[in-house]
Design a protein around this motif. Structure first.
Motif, PDB file in Angstrom:
ATOM      1  N   MET A   1       0.848  -1.184   0.000  1.00 46.29           N
ATOM      2  CA  MET A   1       0.000   0.000   0.000  1.00 46.29           C
ATOM      3  C   MET A   1       0.886   1.238   0.000  1.00 46.29           C
ATOM      4  O   MET A   1       1.800   1.360   0.802  1.00 46.29           O
ATOM      5  CB  MET A   1      -0.895  -0.001   1.244  1.00 46.29           C
ATOM      6  CG  MET A   1      -1.903   1.137   1.273  1.00 46.29           C
ATOM      7  SD  MET A   1      -2.964   1.057   2.747  1.00 46.29           S
ATOM      8  CE  MET A   1      -3.910  -0.405   2.357  1.00 46.29           C
ATOM      9  N   ASP A   2       0.641   2.190  -0.887  1.00 48.45           N
ATOM     10  CA  ASP A   2       1.448   3.388  -0.994  1.00 48.45           C
ATOM     11  C   ASP A   2       0.797   4.526  -0.222  1.00 48.45           C
ATOM     12  O   ASP A   2      -0.411   4.712  -0.270  1.00 48.45           O
ATOM     13  CB  ASP A   2       1.608   3.805  -2.465  1.00 48.45           C
ATOM     14  CG  ASP A   2       2.393   2.775  -3.249  1.00 48.45           C
ATOM     15  OD1 ASP A   2       2.052   2.561  -4.419  1.00 48.45           O
ATOM     16  OD2 ASP A   2       3.333   2.197  -2.687  1.00 48.45           O
ATOM     17  N   TYR A   3       1.607   5.301   0.456  1.00 48.03           N
ATOM     18  CA  TYR A   3       1.124   6.454   1.204  1.00 48.03           C
ATOM     19  C   TYR A   3       1.850   7.696   0.708  1.00 48.03           C
ATOM     20  O   TYR A   3       3.002   7.645   0.305  1.00 48.03           O
ATOM     21  CB  TYR A   3       1.369   6.280   2.704  1.00 48.03           C
ATOM     22  CG  TYR A   3       0.589   5.150   3.305  1.00 48.03           C
ATOM     23  CD1 TYR A   3       1.171   3.898   3.493  1.00 48.03           C
ATOM     24  CD2 TYR A   3      -0.734   5.325   3.657  1.00 48.03           C
ATOM     25  CE1 TYR A   3       0.457   2.864   4.046  1.00 48.03           C
ATOM     26  CE2 TYR A   3      -1.451   4.282   4.219  1.00 48.03           C
ATOM     27  CZ  TYR A   3      -0.858   3.054   4.408  1.00 48.03           C
ATOM     28  OH  TYR A   3      -1.573   2.032   4.950  1.00 48.03           O
ATOM     29  N   VAL A   4       1.164   8.822   0.818  1.00 50.80           N
ATOM     30  CA  VAL A   4       1.770  10.087   0.452  1.00 50.80           C
ATOM     31  C   VAL A   4       2.684  10.532   1.576  1.00 50.80           C
ATOM     32  O   VAL A   4       2.302  10.506   2.740  1.00 50.80           O
ATOM     33  CB  VAL A   4       0.679  11.153   0.208  1.00 50.80           C
ATOM     34  CG1 VAL A   4       1.323  12.483  -0.153  1.00 50.80           C
ATOM     35  CG2 VAL A   4      -0.256  10.702  -0.903  1.00 50.80           C
ATOM     36  N   HIS A   5       3.873  10.944   1.255  1.00 53.44           N
ATOM     37  CA  HIS A   5       4.821  11.411   2.267  1.00 53.44           C
ATOM     38  C   HIS A   5       4.686  12.910   2.432  1.00 53.44           C
ATOM     39  O   HIS A   5       4.591  13.639   1.462  1.00 53.44           O
ATOM     40  CB  HIS A   5       6.259  11.056   1.858  1.00 53.44           C
ATOM     41  CG  HIS A   5       7.280  11.566   2.828  1.00 53.44           C
ATOM     42  ND1 HIS A   5       7.888  12.785   2.699  1.00 53.44           N
ATOM     43  CD2 HIS A   5       7.790  11.008   3.963  1.00 53.44           C
ATOM     44  CE1 HIS A   5       8.746  12.953   3.683  1.00 53.44           C
ATOM     45  NE2 HIS A   5       8.698  11.907   4.457  1.00 53.44           N
ATOM     46  N   SER A   6       4.672  13.375   3.667  1.00 55.38           N
ATOM     47  CA  SER A   6       4.620  14.801   3.955  1.00 55.38           C
ATOM     48  C   SER A   6       5.942  15.244   4.551  1.00 55.38           C
ATOM     49  O   SER A   6       6.303  14.832   5.640  1.00 55.38           O
ATOM     50  CB  SER A   6       3.477  15.105   4.936  1.00 55.38           C
ATOM     51  OG  SER A   6       3.569  16.441   5.378  1.00 55.38           O
ATOM     52  N   ARG A  21      10.947   0.685   4.925  1.00 54.52           N
ATOM     53  CA  ARG A  21      11.018   2.135   4.784  1.00 54.52           C
ATOM     54  C   ARG A  21       9.805   2.757   5.448  1.00 54.52           C
ATOM     55  O   ARG A  21       8.671   2.473   5.082  1.00 54.52           O
ATOM     56  CB  ARG A  21      11.064   2.516   3.299  1.00 54.52           C
ATOM     57  CG  ARG A  21      11.223   4.016   3.060  1.00 54.52           C
ATOM     58  CD  ARG A  21      11.328   4.309   1.582  1.00 54.52           C
ATOM     59  NE  ARG A  21      10.082   4.004   0.908  1.00 54.52           N
ATOM     60  CZ  ARG A  21       9.109   4.892   0.700  1.00 54.52           C
ATOM     61  NH1 ARG A  21       9.233   6.125   1.158  1.00 54.52           N
ATOM     62  NH2 ARG A  21       8.013   4.560   0.046  1.00 54.52           N
ATOM     63  N   LEU A  22      10.033   3.615   6.430  1.00 55.58           N
ATOM     64  CA  LEU A  22       8.938   4.293   7.097  1.00 55.58           C
ATOM     65  C   LEU A  22       8.491   5.488   6.279  1.00 55.58           C
ATOM     66  O   LEU A  22       9.305   6.239   5.754  1.00 55.58           O
ATOM     67  CB  LEU A  22       9.363   4.757   8.485  1.00 55.58           C
ATOM     68  CG  LEU A  22       9.572   3.673   9.546  1.00 55.58           C
ATOM     69  CD1 LEU A  22       9.945   4.319  10.868  1.00 55.58           C
ATOM     70  CD2 LEU A  22       8.334   2.817   9.703  1.00 55.58           C
ATOM     71  N   VAL A  23       7.207   5.645   6.161  1.00 55.94           N
ATOM     72  CA  VAL A  23       6.620   6.790   5.476  1.00 55.94           C
ATOM     73  C   VAL A  23       5.905   7.637   6.520  1.00 55.94           C
ATOM     74  O   VAL A  23       5.144   7.120   7.339  1.00 55.94           O
ATOM     75  CB  VAL A  23       5.630   6.334   4.380  1.00 55.94           C
ATOM     76  CG1 VAL A  23       4.998   7.532   3.699  1.00 55.94           C
ATOM     77  CG2 VAL A  23       6.352   5.464   3.357  1.00 55.94           C
ATOM     78  N   ALA A  24       6.172   8.936   6.517  1.00 55.90           N
ATOM     79  CA  ALA A  24       5.618   9.826   7.526  1.00 55.90           C
ATOM     80  C   ALA A  24       4.472  10.648   6.968  1.00 55.90           C
ATOM     81  O   ALA A  24       4.477  11.038   5.796  1.00 55.90           O
ATOM     82  CB  ALA A  24       6.699  10.754   8.061  1.00 55.90           C
ATOM     83  N   ALA A  25       3.476  10.906   7.795  1.00 55.43           N
ATOM     84  CA  ALA A  25       2.355  11.751   7.411  1.00 55.43           C
ATOM     85  C   ALA A  25       1.918  12.563   8.614  1.00 55.43           C
ATOM     86  O   ALA A  25       1.978  12.105   9.754  1.00 55.43           O
ATOM     87  CB  ALA A  25       1.188  10.909   6.889  1.00 55.43           C
ATOM     88  N   LYS A  26       1.488  13.771   8.349  1.00 46.88           N
ATOM     89  CA  LYS A  26       1.053  14.690   9.392  1.00 46.88           C
ATOM     90  C   LYS A  26      -0.469  14.724   9.437  1.00 46.88           C
ATOM     91  O   LYS A  26      -1.131  14.935   8.418  1.00 46.88           O
ATOM     92  CB  LYS A  26       1.605  16.083   9.108  1.00 46.88           C
ATOM     93  CG  LYS A  26       1.235  17.151  10.136  1.00 46.88           C
ATOM     94  CD  LYS A  26       1.873  18.475   9.722  1.00 46.88           C
ATOM     95  CE  LYS A  26       1.611  19.567  10.737  1.00 46.88           C
ATOM     96  NZ  LYS A  26       2.247  20.839  10.331  1.00 46.88           N
ATOM     97  N   TYR A  93       2.322  11.599  12.510  1.00 43.04           N
ATOM     98  CA  TYR A  93       2.667  12.643  13.467  1.00 43.04           C
ATOM     99  C   TYR A  93       1.411  13.452  13.733  1.00 43.04           C
ATOM    100  O   TYR A  93       0.818  14.026  12.805  1.00 43.04           O
ATOM    101  CB  TYR A  93       3.791  13.520  12.918  1.00 43.04           C
ATOM    102  CG  TYR A  93       5.106  12.780  12.839  1.00 43.04           C
ATOM    103  CD1 TYR A  93       5.961  12.743  13.934  1.00 43.04           C
ATOM    104  CD2 TYR A  93       5.478  12.092  11.680  1.00 43.04           C
ATOM    105  CE1 TYR A  93       7.161  12.047  13.885  1.00 43.04           C
ATOM    106  CE2 TYR A  93       6.673  11.398  11.627  1.00 43.04           C
ATOM    107  CZ  TYR A  93       7.507  11.380  12.728  1.00 43.04           C
ATOM    108  OH  TYR A  93       8.684  10.678  12.678  1.00 43.04           O
ATOM    109  N   LEU A  94       0.979  13.461  14.976  1.00 48.48           N
ATOM    110  CA  LEU A  94      -0.298  14.054  15.347  1.00 48.48           C
ATOM    111  C   LEU A  94      -0.099  15.439  15.945  1.00 48.48           C
ATOM    112  O   LEU A  94       0.703  15.619  16.866  1.00 48.48           O
ATOM    113  CB  LEU A  94      -1.019  13.157  16.357  1.00 48.48           C
ATOM    114  CG  LEU A  94      -1.135  11.680  15.985  1.00 48.48           C
ATOM    115  CD1 LEU A  94      -1.786  10.904  17.125  1.00 48.48           C
ATOM    116  CD2 LEU A  94      -1.928  11.501  14.697  1.00 48.48           C
ATOM    117  N   ALA A 114      -0.145  19.081   6.257  1.00 50.40           N
ATOM    118  CA  ALA A 114      -1.027  18.050   6.802  1.00 50.40           C
ATOM    119  C   ALA A 114      -1.665  17.227   5.698  1.00 50.40           C
ATOM    120  O   ALA A 114      -2.166  17.769   4.709  1.00 50.40           O
ATOM    121  CB  ALA A 114      -2.117  18.684   7.661  1.00 50.40           C
ATOM    122  N   LEU A 115      -1.660  15.910   5.878  1.00 49.66           N
ATOM    123  CA  LEU A 115      -2.256  14.997   4.910  1.00 49.66           C
ATOM    124  C   LEU A 115      -3.762  14.882   5.110  1.00 49.66           C
ATOM    125  O   LEU A 115      -4.524  14.727   4.156  1.00 49.66           O
ATOM    126  CB  LEU A 115      -1.615  13.617   5.057  1.00 49.66           C
ATOM    127  CG  LEU A 115      -1.910  12.594   3.963  1.00 49.66           C
ATOM    128  CD1 LEU A 115      -1.223  13.002   2.670  1.00 49.66           C
ATOM    129  CD2 LEU A 115      -1.411  11.219   4.394  1.00 49.66           C
TER     130      LEU A 115
END
Length: 203
Positions: A1-6, A21-26, A93-94, A114-115
């Motif tokens: 599953m692909d996530y958008v990186h912020s 590989r960690l993907v980060a999102a806000k 990240y909250l 923010a995502l």
């Protein structure tokens, strides 16, 4: 599953355990005064949460509306911050926003990068949710509405809440207890799923 990186999601990159590989999102956690934003970030964070709370004093009388949350003794003046890692090596990240109108100037700064967002709602003070709903709708930021089920509060049908908040059908609405980690996690997973669905629906 692909996530958008912020890129704005974190001040420092996280290292993946196990070689992934960690993907980060806000993700923003928003809503009215006393709705449970600080509690949600604290209950779900895997690190010690950062809080910017100050004690309510008599100077807030006539400025902050504490009707319905009379027992509240402190308030967030800048933000709450926490972090949680979800399956598929996704790190959220909250950022909890301040609830009182006099601190709303912070929202634009916190919203950068923010995502998606969570709008927490309290059925006793549904009107306090309109500002957050309007904010994310105006900026086309994907968001979900999570009704925090406070002890002693009347239980409402989710569709009645949707109508009261004039939410579009595409906006997920769910009931939760932000004191419970699994309940709070379910809200965040719903946000991620909604973000992905919105991205897939774009032409």
């Amino acid at each position: 599953m692909d996530y958008v990186h912020s890129d704005a999601a974190a001040g420092a990159p996280a290292a993946a355990s196990g070689g992934g590989r960690l993907v980060a999102a806000k993700i923003l956690v928003a809503g009215g005064f006393g709705v449970g934003k600080t509690t949600m970030v604290g209950s779900i964070s895997e690190i010690r949460p950062l809080r910017t709370e100050e004690v309510l004093t008599d100077r807030s009388v006539g400025v902050d509306d504490i009707s319905g949350v009379d027992g509240k003794t402190s308030t967030t003046v800048a933000m709450d911050f926490g972090r949680i890692t979800l399956p598929d090596d996704l790190v959220l990240y909250l950022f909890g926003t301040p609830g009182q109108q006099r601190f709303w100037f912070m929202w634009d700064e916190l919203a950068l990068g923010a995502l998606g967002a969570v709008v927490l709602a309290d059925v006793r003070r549904l009107g306090d949710s309109f500002a957050a709903v309007d904010y994310f709708e105006d900026r086309r930021t994907p968001f979900v509405v999570a009704v925090n089920c406070f002890d002693g509060a009347e239980r409402k049908d989710p569709e009645d809440v949707r109508i009261a908040l004039d939410l579009e059908e595409r906006v997920p609405l769910l009931m939760c207890d932000v004191r419970d980690r699994e309940s709070a996690k379910r809200v965040l997973i719903t946000v991620v799923e909604h973000v992905l669905a919105q991205a897939a629906a774009r032409p």
